[in-house]
Design a protein around this motif. Sequence first.
Motif, PDB file in Angstrom:
ATOM      1  N   ASP A   1       9.905 -24.816   7.950  1.00  0.00           N
ATOM      2  CA  ASP A   1      10.741 -24.834   6.751  1.00  0.00           C
ATOM      3  C   ASP A   1      12.196 -25.088   7.132  1.00  0.00           C
ATOM      4  O   ASP A   1      12.794 -24.318   7.891  1.00  0.00           O
ATOM      5  N   PRO A   2      12.811 -26.164   6.614  1.00  0.00           N
ATOM      6  CA  PRO A   2      14.211 -26.443   6.958  1.00  0.00           C
ATOM      7  C   PRO A   2      15.177 -25.365   6.480  1.00  0.00           C
ATOM      8  O   PRO A   2      16.267 -25.211   7.034  1.00  0.00           O
ATOM      9  N   LEU A   3      14.791 -24.591   5.458  1.00  0.00           N
ATOM     10  CA  LEU A   3      15.647 -23.504   4.978  1.00  0.00           C
ATOM     11  C   LEU A   3      15.475 -22.237   5.806  1.00  0.00           C
ATOM     12  O   LEU A   3      16.279 -21.307   5.685  1.00  0.00           O
ATOM     13  N   SER A   4      14.422 -22.211   6.639  1.00  0.00           N
ATOM     14  CA  SER A   4      14.144 -21.057   7.513  1.00  0.00           C
ATOM     15  C   SER A   4      14.049 -19.747   6.735  1.00  0.00           C
ATOM     16  O   SER A   4      14.487 -18.699   7.203  1.00  0.00           O
ATOM     17  N   GLU A   5      13.484 -19.799   5.522  1.00  0.00           N
ATOM     18  CA  GLU A   5      13.382 -18.581   4.718  1.00  0.00           C
ATOM     19  C   GLU A   5      12.441 -17.578   5.378  1.00  0.00           C
ATOM     20  O   GLU A   5      11.389 -17.941   5.916  1.00  0.00           O
ATOM     21  N   THR A   6      12.839 -16.314   5.300  1.00  0.00           N
ATOM     22  CA  THR A   6      12.070 -15.245   5.920  1.00  0.00           C
ATOM     23  C   THR A   6      11.353 -14.412   4.870  1.00  0.00           C
ATOM     24  O   THR A   6      11.596 -14.545   3.677  1.00  0.00           O
ATOM     25  N   GLY A   7      10.478 -13.532   5.346  1.00  0.00           N
ATOM     26  CA  GLY A   7       9.668 -12.730   4.452  1.00  0.00           C
ATOM     27  C   GLY A   7      10.434 -11.590   3.817  1.00  0.00           C
ATOM     28  O   GLY A   7      11.456 -11.129   4.336  1.00  0.00           O
ATOM     29  N   ALA A   8       9.926 -11.139   2.700  1.00  0.00           N
ATOM     30  CA  ALA A   8      10.479  -9.970   1.998  1.00  0.00           C
ATOM     31  C   ALA A   8       9.339  -9.294   1.253  1.00  0.00           C
ATOM     32  O   ALA A   8       8.392  -9.956   0.827  1.00  0.00           O
ATOM     33  N   PRO A   9       9.406  -8.003   1.085  1.00  0.00           N
ATOM     34  CA  PRO A   9       8.337  -7.290   0.367  1.00  0.00           C
ATOM     35  C   PRO A   9       8.203  -7.778  -1.073  1.00  0.00           C
ATOM     36  O   PRO A   9       9.193  -8.121  -1.722  1.00  0.00           O
ATOM     37  N   SER A  10       6.969  -7.776  -1.574  1.00  0.00           N
ATOM     38  CA  SER A  10       6.730  -8.262  -2.930  1.00  0.00           C
ATOM     39  C   SER A  10       6.626  -7.133  -3.960  1.00  0.00           C
ATOM     40  O   SER A  10       6.577  -7.400  -5.158  1.00  0.00           O
ATOM     41  N   PHE A  11       6.564  -5.885  -3.515  1.00  0.00           N
ATOM     42  CA  PHE A  11       6.490  -4.738  -4.422  1.00  0.00           C
ATOM     43  C   PHE A  11       5.372  -4.916  -5.446  1.00  0.00           C
ATOM     44  O   PHE A  11       5.544  -4.678  -6.636  1.00  0.00           O
ATOM     45  N   GLU A  12       4.206  -5.324  -4.966  1.00  0.00           N
ATOM     46  CA  GLU A  12       3.042  -5.506  -5.829  1.00  0.00           C
ATOM     47  C   GLU A  12       2.108  -4.302  -5.719  1.00  0.00           C
ATOM     48  O   GLU A  12       2.040  -3.638  -4.698  1.00  0.00           O
TER      49      GLU A  12
ATOM     50  N   MET B   1       0.835  -1.203   0.000  1.00  0.00           N
ATOM     51  CA  MET B   1       0.000   0.000   0.000  1.00  0.00           C
ATOM     52  C   MET B   1       0.870   1.253   0.000  1.00  0.00           C
ATOM     53  O   MET B   1       0.614   2.211  -0.733  1.00  0.00           O
ATOM     54  N   THR B   2       1.908   1.242   0.851  1.00  0.00           N
ATOM     55  CA  THR B   2       2.792   2.398   0.947  1.00  0.00           C
ATOM     56  C   THR B   2       3.561   2.597  -0.356  1.00  0.00           C
ATOM     57  O   THR B   2       3.723   3.729  -0.839  1.00  0.00           O
ATOM     58  N   TYR B   3       4.044   1.506  -0.943  1.00  0.00           N
ATOM     59  CA  TYR B   3       4.791   1.562  -2.203  1.00  0.00           C
ATOM     60  C   TYR B   3       3.911   2.102  -3.332  1.00  0.00           C
ATOM     61  O   TYR B   3       4.319   2.995  -4.090  1.00  0.00           O
ATOM     62  N   THR B   4       2.677   1.582  -3.435  1.00  0.00           N
ATOM     63  CA  THR B   4       1.772   2.046  -4.483  1.00  0.00           C
ATOM     64  C   THR B   4       1.399   3.509  -4.284  1.00  0.00           C
ATOM     65  O   THR B   4       1.360   4.286  -5.248  1.00  0.00           O
ATOM     66  N   LEU B   5       1.140   3.886  -3.043  1.00  0.00           N
ATOM     67  CA  LEU B   5       0.822   5.282  -2.752  1.00  0.00           C
ATOM     68  C   LEU B   5       1.993   6.184  -3.146  1.00  0.00           C
ATOM     69  O   LEU B   5       1.791   7.274  -3.706  1.00  0.00           O
TER      70      LEU B   5
END
Length: 362
Positions: free
Chosen positions: A337-348, A290-294
């Motif tokens: 998740d064995p890779l322990s991947e974390t979140g990241a923004p999707s810029f959608e 929302m912030t990115y689109t705004l």
Amino acid sequence: MSQNTQALRQAIQEKLQTAITLELSTLPPYLTAYFSICPNTNIKATEAIRSVFMEEMLHLCLAANVLVSIGGTVSFSAKTIPQYPCVLGFKGREFNIDLARFSRQSVNTFRRIELPDYMPPLDESLHEKENVSVSGYSIGEFYNSILDDLHTLHDSCISSKEALFIADASKQITETYFWRGGGKPIAVVDMDTARAALKEIIEQGEGTHISLYDNDNVEFGQTRELAHFFKFNEIYYEREYEENDDPLKPPSGKKFAVSYGEVYPLKTNCKQSDFADNEELAQLNHKFNMTYTLMLKQIEDAYAGNPHVLYNAIMNGMHDLSPIARTMAKIKIDPNDPLSETGAPSFEWVQPLEIKETKNGI
């Protein structure tokens, strides 16, 4: 206005729209790598990436100034903003751009984006259909082709006694509404200022002709800086440039540490759908988008005659994105998740109506 002149003006406007999309396409990958680096680590790399994405925002504004100066309109939408993974297609070399954590691979991608036009390709092309197609071997060659077209159109307008440039620069971004960083925004009102704006983009990215450095120290009295490609080359080789190093060769100066282990394990090319089972990340990513689109809509509004809005876009947009992204980087998407991947923004893109209803809560 003659039919030929109008057709050339429209073609140049389309090229400048592509230029704006190109500059925008670099921001999410640079920002994602930047957000992934653990605090107080990789200091030199962090500073280099930050300086580059700040200047990419300047490049977007300079390209937009030229577009508006010849009667074009800056526009962002769900259909026009880049989506990732994105295939960036230059003339004779195509490659993927991912939203990925800081790594030697991501730094190499950044080198490919900023490659000067006098250097050979860094590796093989994908030969895929491009999401962003650039009619040039490099960013520099692409902008020089726009400049050549502008010269042709300018000469044609002089012959037919027509105006090419809009003398009123009130719909452009000038230093009054910008922020500090390398280079300066240039109001485009004639051929000389158009040339200066486009040359600033080329030189900050690739350096002056076969040189390691941009020209900001000469043009604006600022500290001399390495051009973008060479900043990324220093990170890639973990070594600084000496002043007289050959641009065609790796840097030969002092070594410095780059630690790709001191990085959050962000999942590559996240989408909102990846967080369907993690409410916290879903809410954070939605807020980020929302912030990115705004911010993009505010930039669009700035070029519609409200340039003061750009300051809000940067102060309330870019500055608000960082804490959201850094919080996401610490949260596992799936605890199992064995890779322990974390979140990241999707810029959608988020629909503007939705932003209008909720922006007071951003």
